[in-house]
Design a protein around this motif. Structure first.
Motif, PDB file in Angstrom:
ATOM      1  N   ALA A   1       0.833  -1.207   0.000  1.00 50.47           N
ATOM      2  CA  ALA A   1       0.000   0.000   0.000  1.00 50.47           C
ATOM      3  C   ALA A   1       0.867   1.256   0.000  1.00 50.47           C
ATOM      4  CB  ALA A   1      -0.936   0.000   1.204  1.00 50.47           C
ATOM      5  N   LEU A   2       1.936   1.262   0.772  1.00 51.11           N
ATOM      6  CA  LEU A   2       2.853   2.413   0.776  1.00 51.11           C
ATOM      7  C   LEU A   2       3.481   2.602  -0.599  1.00 51.11           C
ATOM      8  CD1 LEU A   2       4.585   1.851   4.239  1.00 51.11           C
ATOM      9  CD2 LEU A   2       3.065   3.743   3.622  1.00 51.11           C
ATOM     10  N   ARG A   3       3.842   1.509  -1.262  1.00 47.61           N
ATOM     11  CA  ARG A   3       4.415   1.606  -2.602  1.00 47.61           C
ATOM     12  C   ARG A   3       3.408   2.200  -3.577  1.00 47.61           C
ATOM     13  NH1 ARG A   3       3.518  -0.485  -7.127  1.00 47.61           N
ATOM     14  NH2 ARG A   3       2.228  -2.129  -6.282  1.00 47.61           N
ATOM     15  N   ARG A   4       2.171   1.717  -3.514  1.00 50.26           N
ATOM     16  CA  ARG A   4       1.125   2.249  -4.411  1.00 50.26           C
ATOM     17  C   ARG A   4       0.912   3.739  -4.189  1.00 50.26           C
ATOM     18  NH1 ARG A   4      -1.336  -2.611  -3.026  1.00 50.26           N
ATOM     19  NH2 ARG A   4      -2.565  -1.557  -1.452  1.00 50.26           N
ATOM     20  N   ASP A   5       1.084   4.198  -2.946  1.00 49.40           N
ATOM     21  CA  ASP A   5       0.895   5.611  -2.620  1.00 49.40           C
ATOM     22  C   ASP A   5       2.183   6.418  -2.760  1.00 49.40           C
ATOM     23  OD1 ASP A   5      -1.742   5.035  -2.037  1.00 49.40           O
ATOM     24  OD2 ASP A   5      -1.400   4.847   0.123  1.00 49.40           O
ATOM     25  N   SER A   6       3.232   5.791  -3.289  1.00 47.19           N
ATOM     26  CA  SER A   6       4.535   6.444  -3.489  1.00 47.19           C
ATOM     27  C   SER A   6       5.114   6.998  -2.183  1.00 47.19           C
ATOM     28  CB  SER A   6       4.436   7.550  -4.535  1.00 47.19           C
ATOM     29  OG  SER A   6       4.003   7.038  -5.763  1.00 47.19           O
ATOM     30  N   LYS A   7       4.901   6.304  -1.096  1.00 47.56           N
ATOM     31  CA  LYS A   7       5.428   6.714   0.211  1.00 47.56           C
ATOM     32  C   LYS A   7       6.669   5.881   0.514  1.00 47.56           C
ATOM     33  CE  LYS A   7       1.097   8.468   1.891  1.00 47.56           C
ATOM     34  NZ  LYS A   7       0.037   8.373   2.881  1.00 47.56           N
ATOM     35  N   TYR A   8       7.736   6.189  -0.221  1.00 48.42           N
ATOM     36  CA  TYR A   8       8.942   5.379  -0.163  1.00 48.42           C
ATOM     37  C   TYR A   8       9.735   5.551   1.126  1.00 48.42           C
ATOM     38  CZ  TYR A   8       7.719   4.876  -5.029  1.00 48.42           C
ATOM     39  OH  TYR A   8       7.046   4.620  -6.175  1.00 48.42           O
ATOM     40  N   VAL A   9       9.731   6.729   1.703  1.00 51.33           N
ATOM     41  CA  VAL A   9      10.508   6.935   2.930  1.00 51.33           C
ATOM     42  C   VAL A   9       9.955   6.101   4.081  1.00 51.33           C
ATOM     43  CG1 VAL A   9      11.182   8.622   4.682  1.00 51.33           C
ATOM     44  CG2 VAL A   9      11.514   9.141   2.271  1.00 51.33           C
ATOM     45  N   PRO A  10       8.648   6.094   4.355  1.00 48.55           N
ATOM     46  CA  PRO A  10       8.178   5.215   5.437  1.00 48.55           C
ATOM     47  C   PRO A  10       8.227   3.730   5.053  1.00 48.55           C
ATOM     48  CG  PRO A  10       6.341   6.476   4.526  1.00 48.55           C
ATOM     49  CD  PRO A  10       7.587   7.000   3.888  1.00 48.55           C
ATOM     50  N   MET A  11       8.174   3.433   3.752  1.00 53.49           N
ATOM     51  CA  MET A  11       8.202   2.044   3.309  1.00 53.49           C
ATOM     52  C   MET A  11       9.611   1.451   3.431  1.00 53.49           C
ATOM     53  SD  MET A  11       7.517   0.581  -0.519  1.00 53.49           S
ATOM     54  CE  MET A  11       9.083   1.224  -1.115  1.00 53.49           C
ATOM     55  N   GLY A  12      10.615   2.221   3.089  1.00 57.35           N
ATOM     56  CA  GLY A  12      11.978   1.724   3.003  1.00 57.35           C
ATOM     57  C   GLY A  12      12.485   0.981   4.217  1.00 57.35           C
TER      58      GLY A  12
ATOM     59  N   ARG B   1       5.525 -22.081   0.926  1.00 60.60           N
ATOM     60  CA  ARG B   1       5.001 -21.590  -0.364  1.00 60.60           C
ATOM     61  C   ARG B   1       4.431 -20.179  -0.221  1.00 60.60           C
ATOM     62  NH1 ARG B   1       2.934 -26.807  -0.568  1.00 60.60           N
ATOM     63  NH2 ARG B   1       0.831 -26.059  -0.208  1.00 60.60           N
ATOM     64  N   GLU B   2       3.695 -19.962   0.849  1.00 59.23           N
ATOM     65  CA  GLU B   2       3.121 -18.629   1.071  1.00 59.23           C
ATOM     66  C   GLU B   2       4.216 -17.599   1.332  1.00 59.23           C
ATOM     67  OE1 GLU B   2       0.562 -15.526   1.163  1.00 59.23           O
ATOM     68  OE2 GLU B   2       0.182 -17.560   0.439  1.00 59.23           O
ATOM     69  N   ALA B   3       5.245 -17.982   2.063  1.00 63.53           N
ATOM     70  CA  ALA B   3       6.360 -17.062   2.309  1.00 63.53           C
ATOM     71  C   ALA B   3       7.046 -16.696   0.995  1.00 63.53           C
ATOM     72  CB  ALA B   3       7.352 -17.686   3.289  1.00 63.53           C
ATOM     73  N   PHE B   4       7.211 -17.649   0.082  1.00 64.27           N
ATOM     74  CA  PHE B   4       7.785 -17.340  -1.228  1.00 64.27           C
ATOM     75  C   PHE B   4       6.896 -16.367  -2.000  1.00 64.27           C
ATOM     76  CE2 PHE B   4      10.501 -21.263  -0.970  1.00 64.27           C
ATOM     77  CZ  PHE B   4      11.715 -20.626  -1.185  1.00 64.27           C
ATOM     78  N   ARG B   5       5.586 -16.564  -1.928  1.00 63.86           N
ATOM     79  CA  ARG B   5       4.666 -15.628  -2.601  1.00 63.86           C
ATOM     80  C   ARG B   5       4.813 -14.213  -2.028  1.00 63.86           C
ATOM     81  NH1 ARG B   5       1.281 -20.062  -2.023  1.00 63.86           N
ATOM     82  NH2 ARG B   5       0.862 -21.090  -3.992  1.00 63.86           N
ATOM     83  N   GLN B   6       4.903 -14.136  -0.721  1.00 59.41           N
ATOM     84  CA  GLN B   6       5.041 -12.831  -0.078  1.00 59.41           C
ATOM     85  C   GLN B   6       6.392 -12.191  -0.426  1.00 59.41           C
ATOM     86  OE1 GLN B   6       2.434 -11.325   1.410  1.00 59.41           O
ATOM     87  NE2 GLN B   6       1.340 -13.174   0.800  1.00 59.41           N
ATOM     88  N   LEU B   7       7.433 -13.004  -0.541  1.00 65.79           N
ATOM     89  CA  LEU B   7       8.736 -12.484  -0.964  1.00 65.79           C
ATOM     90  C   LEU B   7       8.634 -11.858  -2.352  1.00 65.79           C
ATOM     91  CD1 LEU B   7      11.435 -15.091   0.110  1.00 65.79           C
ATOM     92  CD2 LEU B   7      11.486 -12.632   0.521  1.00 65.79           C
ATOM     93  N   ALA B   8       7.973 -12.565  -3.263  1.00 60.87           N
ATOM     94  CA  ALA B   8       7.806 -12.022  -4.617  1.00 60.87           C
ATOM     95  C   ALA B   8       7.080 -10.682  -4.561  1.00 60.87           C
ATOM     96  CB  ALA B   8       7.055 -13.013  -5.496  1.00 60.87           C
ATOM     97  N   THR B   9       6.099 -10.581  -3.692  1.00 61.22           N
ATOM     98  CA  THR B   9       5.362  -9.322  -3.529  1.00 61.22           C
ATOM     99  C   THR B   9       6.269  -8.233  -2.973  1.00 61.22           C
ATOM    100  OG1 THR B   9       3.291 -10.520  -3.183  1.00 61.22           O
ATOM    101  CG2 THR B   9       3.368  -8.243  -2.398  1.00 61.22           C
ATOM    102  N   CYS B  10       7.157  -8.578  -2.063  1.00 62.25           N
ATOM    103  CA  CYS B  10       8.042  -7.585  -1.433  1.00 62.25           C
ATOM    104  C   CYS B  10       9.177  -7.134  -2.335  1.00 62.25           C
ATOM    105  CB  CYS B  10       8.627  -8.128  -0.140  1.00 62.25           C
ATOM    106  SG  CYS B  10       7.469  -8.063   1.212  1.00 62.25           S
ATOM    107  N   TYR B  11       9.563  -7.952  -3.290  1.00 64.17           N
ATOM    108  CA  TYR B  11      10.656  -7.527  -4.156  1.00 64.17           C
ATOM    109  C   TYR B  11      10.238  -6.375  -5.054  1.00 64.17           C
ATOM    110  CZ  TYR B  11      14.130 -10.778  -2.617  1.00 64.17           C
ATOM    111  OH  TYR B  11      15.054 -11.424  -1.846  1.00 64.17           O
ATOM    112  N   ARG B  12       8.980  -6.259  -5.376  1.00 66.41           N
ATOM    113  CA  ARG B  12       8.538  -5.117  -6.193  1.00 66.41           C
ATOM    114  C   ARG B  12       8.728  -3.800  -5.447  1.00 66.41           C
ATOM    115  NH1 ARG B  12       2.843  -4.111  -9.338  1.00 66.41           N
ATOM    116  NH2 ARG B  12       3.606  -2.332 -10.508  1.00 66.41           N
ATOM    117  N   PRO B  13       8.253  -3.667  -4.199  1.00 70.65           N
ATOM    118  CA  PRO B  13       8.527  -2.417  -3.479  1.00 70.65           C
ATOM    119  C   PRO B  13      10.019  -2.162  -3.269  1.00 70.65           C
ATOM    120  CG  PRO B  13       6.766  -3.601  -2.399  1.00 70.65           C
ATOM    121  CD  PRO B  13       7.319  -4.503  -3.462  1.00 70.65           C
TER     122      PRO B  13
END
Length: 188
Positions: free
Chosen positions: A100-111, A145-157
């Motif tokens: 959600a932070l990535r979608r809102d371009s809030k990179y400083v709190p996301m980082g 398997r779920e942790a791998f899915r979540q990792l894939a999601t986290c690599y985008r941000p």
């Protein structure tokens, strides 16, 4: 420079320039270049890139990069955690918050959230045995398997955090899209 002078300098109407300023119209890339040249600034100065939200500073955006790079470099052999990884439902919720932070371009709190989250998810996905988890055809537990899915999601941000901070090089592994195939077995 007045609005009229700027509009004249780039050969557009005052109303078009005002629509650009008010966000009612998207500035075409070529026009952005013309406007920047007329104002004697770089295009990044006009767009706020790579620091999108005005309140962000270069130091804030850059602060997370060394730790994020370190975590990305050790994706297949992560450092030991000082405390056990949090339960997977907690990590999933944090992944959703980071997205959600990535979608809102809030990179400083996301980082600052990314390095620890990536480490915990990696440990959960590898379940203590990196070699076994990466073996083709390996049988993974549902939580892995779920942790791998979540990792894939986290690599985008993590990629957005890196590029939004002006860092164009990365230690991140070469991924096949967001599938995480380099770290995850083909069975995902």
């Amino acid at each position: 420079m007045s609005v009229k002078q700027l509009a004249d300098a780039v050969a557009i109407s005052i109303s078009t320039l005002q629509k650009y300023e008010n966000g009612q119209r998207v500035v075409p890339p070529a026009m952005l270049t013309h406007l920047a040249r007329a104002l004697r600034v770089g295009p990044t100065h006009l767009t706020g890139q790579p620091y999108i939200n005005g309140a962000e500073t270069e130091e804030q955006a850059q602060a997370v990069i060394p730790e994020l790079r370190r975590v990305l470099l050790t994706y297949d052999n992560p450092d030991d955690l000082s405390v056990p990884a949090r339960p997977l439902p907690v990590l999933v919720a944090e992944t959703e918050a980071v997205s959600a932070l990535r979608r809102d371009s809030k990179y400083v709190p996301m980082g600052p959230l990314l390095p620890g989250l990536l480490s915990e998810l990696t440990h959960t996905a590898l379940n203590g045995d990196a070699a076994a988890a990466r073996r083709p055809g390996a049988r993974l537990e549902r939580e892995q398997r779920e942790a791998f899915r979540q990792l894939a999601t986290c690599y985008r941000p993590s990629t957005h955090s890196r590029t939004s901070s002006g860092t164009t090089t990365s230690a991140s592994p070469q991924w096949n899209g967001c599938s995480g195939q380099r770290i995850a077995p083909a069975t995902l």
